[in-house]
Write a protein that holds these residues in place. Structure first.
Motif, PDB file in Angstrom:
ATOM      1  N   PRO A 258      -2.977   0.729 -11.415  1.00 16.06           N
ATOM      2  CA  PRO A 258      -3.141  -0.705 -11.692  1.00 16.06           C
ATOM      3  C   PRO A 258      -3.015  -0.963 -13.193  1.00 16.06           C
ATOM      4  O   PRO A 258      -3.273  -0.062 -14.004  1.00 16.06           O
ATOM      5  CB  PRO A 258      -4.555  -0.999 -11.193  1.00 16.06           C
TER       6      PRO A 258
ATOM      7  N   TRP B 227       1.184   5.981  -9.170  1.00 14.98           N
ATOM      8  CA  TRP B 227       0.801   4.558  -9.074  1.00 14.98           C
ATOM      9  C   TRP B 227      -0.463   4.310  -9.878  1.00 14.98           C
ATOM     10  O   TRP B 227      -1.405   5.105  -9.825  1.00 14.98           O
ATOM     11  CB  TRP B 227       0.563   4.169  -7.614  1.00 14.98           C
TER      12      TRP B 227
ATOM     13  N   ALA C 162       1.078   3.277  -3.292  1.00 19.70           N
ATOM     14  CA  ALA C 162       0.006   4.214  -3.644  1.00 19.70           C
ATOM     15  C   ALA C 162      -0.015   5.439  -2.732  1.00 19.70           C
ATOM     16  O   ALA C 162      -0.628   6.448  -3.071  1.00 19.70           O
ATOM     17  CB  ALA C 162      -1.347   3.494  -3.582  1.00 19.70           C
TER      18      ALA C 162
ATOM     19  N   LYS D 200      -7.927   3.539  -4.091  1.00 18.55           N
ATOM     20  CA  LYS D 200      -7.833   2.849  -5.375  1.00 18.55           C
ATOM     21  C   LYS D 200      -6.993   1.585  -5.239  1.00 18.55           C
ATOM     22  O   LYS D 200      -7.323   0.532  -5.800  1.00 18.55           O
ATOM     23  CB  LYS D 200      -7.217   3.803  -6.412  1.00 18.55           C
ATOM     24  N   HIS D 201      -5.905   1.697  -4.477  1.00 21.74           N
ATOM     25  CA  HIS D 201      -5.051   0.534  -4.248  1.00 21.74           C
ATOM     26  C   HIS D 201      -5.788  -0.535  -3.451  1.00 21.74           C
ATOM     27  O   HIS D 201      -5.679  -1.726  -3.747  1.00 21.74           O
ATOM     28  CB  HIS D 201      -3.774   0.948  -3.503  1.00 21.74           C
ATOM     29  N   ARG D 202      -6.548  -0.139  -2.453  1.00 26.41           N
ATOM     30  CA  ARG D 202      -7.286  -1.121  -1.640  1.00 26.41           C
ATOM     31  C   ARG D 202      -8.317  -1.871  -2.470  1.00 26.41           C
ATOM     32  O   ARG D 202      -8.511  -3.074  -2.276  1.00 26.41           O
ATOM     33  CB  ARG D 202      -7.941  -0.434  -0.435  1.00 26.41           C
TER      34      ARG D 202
ATOM     35  N   GLU E  37       0.825  -1.213   0.000  1.00 23.62           N
ATOM     36  CA  GLU E  37       0.000   0.000   0.000  1.00 23.62           C
ATOM     37  C   GLU E  37       0.856   1.260   0.000  1.00 23.62           C
ATOM     38  O   GLU E  37       0.419   2.330  -0.436  1.00 23.62           O
ATOM     39  CB  GLU E  37      -0.936  -0.020   1.212  1.00 23.62           C
TER      40      GLU E  37
ATOM     41  N   GLN F  83       4.356  -4.348  -9.122  1.00 24.34           N
ATOM     42  CA  GLN F  83       3.818  -5.300  -8.153  1.00 24.34           C
ATOM     43  C   GLN F  83       3.122  -6.410  -8.915  1.00 24.34           C
ATOM     44  O   GLN F  83       2.257  -6.161  -9.764  1.00 24.34           O
ATOM     45  CB  GLN F  83       2.832  -4.598  -7.218  1.00 24.34           C
TER      46      GLN F  83
ATOM     47  N   TRP G  58      -8.016  -2.434  -5.663  1.00 23.40           N
ATOM     48  CA  TRP G  58      -7.224  -3.324  -6.524  1.00 23.40           C
ATOM     49  C   TRP G  58      -6.741  -4.550  -5.746  1.00 23.40           C
ATOM     50  O   TRP G  58      -6.850  -5.684  -6.218  1.00 23.40           O
ATOM     51  CB  TRP G  58      -6.029  -2.555  -7.101  1.00 23.40           C
ATOM     52  N   TYR G  59      -6.262  -4.338  -4.535  1.00 23.92           N
ATOM     53  CA  TYR G  59      -5.684  -5.435  -3.753  1.00 23.92           C
ATOM     54  C   TYR G  59      -6.751  -6.418  -3.262  1.00 23.92           C
ATOM     55  O   TYR G  59      -6.462  -7.584  -2.986  1.00 23.92           O
ATOM     56  CB  TYR G  59      -4.925  -4.854  -2.548  1.00 23.92           C
TER      57      TYR G  59
ATOM     58  N   SER H 121      -5.340   7.685  -4.289  1.00 23.95           N
ATOM     59  CA  SER H 121      -4.697   6.459  -4.765  1.00 23.95           C
ATOM     60  C   SER H 121      -4.716   5.353  -3.716  1.00 23.95           C
ATOM     61  O   SER H 121      -4.652   4.174  -4.067  1.00 23.95           O
ATOM     62  CB  SER H 121      -3.247   6.745  -5.175  1.00 23.95           C
TER      63      SER H 121
ATOM     64  N   SER I 214       0.289  -4.095 -10.736  1.00 18.51           N
ATOM     65  CA  SER I 214       0.201  -2.634 -10.683  1.00 18.51           C
ATOM     66  C   SER I 214       1.609  -2.087 -10.861  1.00 18.51           C
ATOM     67  O   SER I 214       2.597  -2.815 -10.759  1.00 18.51           O
ATOM     68  CB  SER I 214      -0.399  -2.174  -9.347  1.00 18.51           C
TER      69      SER I 214
END
Length: 421
Positions: A274, A272, A234, A396-398, A231, A309, A400-401, A393, A283
């Motif tokens: 994805p 960052w 991001a 957005k990362h959460r 994380e 990643q 995606w993950y 971001s 990503s």
């Protein structure tokens, strides 16, 4: 004065003794240079033990004890996302060797046959529960239990021999785990529902062709949920505050902002994103690094980093420098326990570049990473953090993950039902 003293010492020793003394000093100087060269060319090896880094001191307690006593972990997501995870380096498992490893809430036995094939199976023998890798030996393509000599085939886990039994039951077998060997690492596939791999670990071409050679390795233990670590990519806002102060200030956050090192600053520009299908499990962070000394831009320290990643626990950090060449740091994050991560960084670099260059890069990266560890080891995971527009971001990362979790993902006892991650 020094040269006069040396000449006087030679004259006092006499012609014969003086020549011997000179020769001895010359040999010592040559030996010192050889040791220095060997030290520069030997790969960097740095391993931080439990509680060694990332904690602040507390009277009467170890660093780790102090942090765990006061820390509230919050409400993190399930501890073991689905994906590929590093077990060990290929060189750590020679032919005929067996290793017992505890990770992802499992105890695994890893062994390599004489023909070079590596296998991963459940560590405990289904007969009476002995650990197959704790004294067990590799026989052909099987691992032999050290308790009663039962032999289990690495390919499918089937028991092929029981020394004292007339017949081996068809159902006698041990669970096997899918594994792959890429980039000089052995990795295992984990999925909480038993689903097979949905993507492959990419091979770094320059490692396979030996264009880039191994120049060093660092290893850390991080007391945090695995998601906290990627994380960071991001969370671009933390770069200026946490990683802006000079690496000369070290990794202890009490001193990194000391005015002693204020003459040097790291400047970061980061983005960052994805990746689209078919690489939605990936990503990418594009990072531009520059540095100033006494307010002046130092172009020699300009560096471009592309951090890709791949899945929940693999990162490829590609370095590009105008004069110092190219290389990659492979970062692997493997959950040993729900809130304990084993993080390894391995650097491969152009073989025509002096080894001291990639060793310096890895050392600098290690210093910056240990600053992050102090944050992770002492922070709380917030499922609903207070964010401003510039933090978009992170959410957005959460999202995606979240693809690496399933409905049946193992949960911590304190977690509630549902997929609100």
């Amino acid at each position: 004065m020094g040269s006069g003293w040396f000449g006087a010492a030679l004259l006092a020793a006499g012609p014969g003794r003086g020549a011997q003394l000179f020769l001895l000093l010359l040999l010592l100087l040559i030996l010192l240079l050889i040791l220095l060269l060997l030290g520069c060319s030997r790969p960097l090896a740095l391993r931080r033990g439990p509680g060694q880094v990332g904690y602040l001191p507390a009277p009467g307690l170890s660093h780790g004890q102090a942090a765990r006593r006061t820390r509230r972990p919050g409400a993190p997501p399930p501890p073991y996302p689905n994906g590929w995870y590093r077990l060990l380096d290929s060189a750590q498992l020679p032919r005929g060797a067996a290793r017992s490893l505890a990770l992802l809430g499992e105890q695994l036995a890893v062994f390599r046959t004489q023909d070079g094939q590596a296998y991963v199976v459940d560590a405990y023998c289904p007969h009476l529960g002995a650990n197959l890798a704790a004294g067990g030996r590799v026989v052909g393509n099987c691992i032999e239990c050290p308790f009663h000599g039962w032999q289990f085939r690495g390919e499918d886990g089937k028991c092929t021999r029981i020394p004292y039994a007339e017949k081996v039951p068809d159902f006698a077998r041990v669970r096997t785990w899918l594994s792959c060997e890429v980039n000089e690492m052995l990795l295992v596939w984990y999925h909480c529902e038993g689903v097979g791999p949905t993507w492959a670990v990419p091979e770094q071409r320059e490692i396979a062709t030996k264009e880039w050679v191994f120049r060093g390795r660092t290893e850390h233990l991080v007391d945090a949920h695995i998601q906290e670590i990627p994380e960071n990519a991001a969370d671009t806002a933390h770069l200026a505050f946490l990683h802006g102060p000079a690496i000369l200030g070290g990794s202890d956050l009490r001193y990194t902002r000391s005015k002693l090192w204020d003459f040097m600053k790291h400047i970061w520009k980061a983005e960052w994103q994805p990746e689209p299908e078919p690489n939605e499990h990936c990503s990418r962070l594009i990072l531009q690094h520059t540095a100033t000394v006494f307010g002046k831009h130092v172009s020699l320290m300009d560096l471009k980093v592309s951090a890709r990643q791949v899945g929940p626990g693999l990162v490829f950090l590609i370095f590009e420098h105008a004069f110092l060449g190219r290389g990659v740091i492979l970062q692997t994050v493997t959950p040993l326990e729900p809130l304990l991560q084993n993080v390894v960084h391995k650097i491969y670099y152009q073989k025509n570049m002096p080894a001291i260059i990639p060793k310096f890069i890895l050392r600098a990266e290690c210093t910056q990473f240990e600053r992050d560890i102090t944050i992770w080891n002492n922070k709380q995971y917030l499922p609903k953090p207070l964010l401003v527009r510039e933090d978009s971001s992170i959410q957005k990362h959460r999202r995606w993950y979240a693809q690496f979790y399933s409905e049946k993902s193992t949960r911590l006892q304190a977690q509630k039902e549902g997929l609100d991650w």
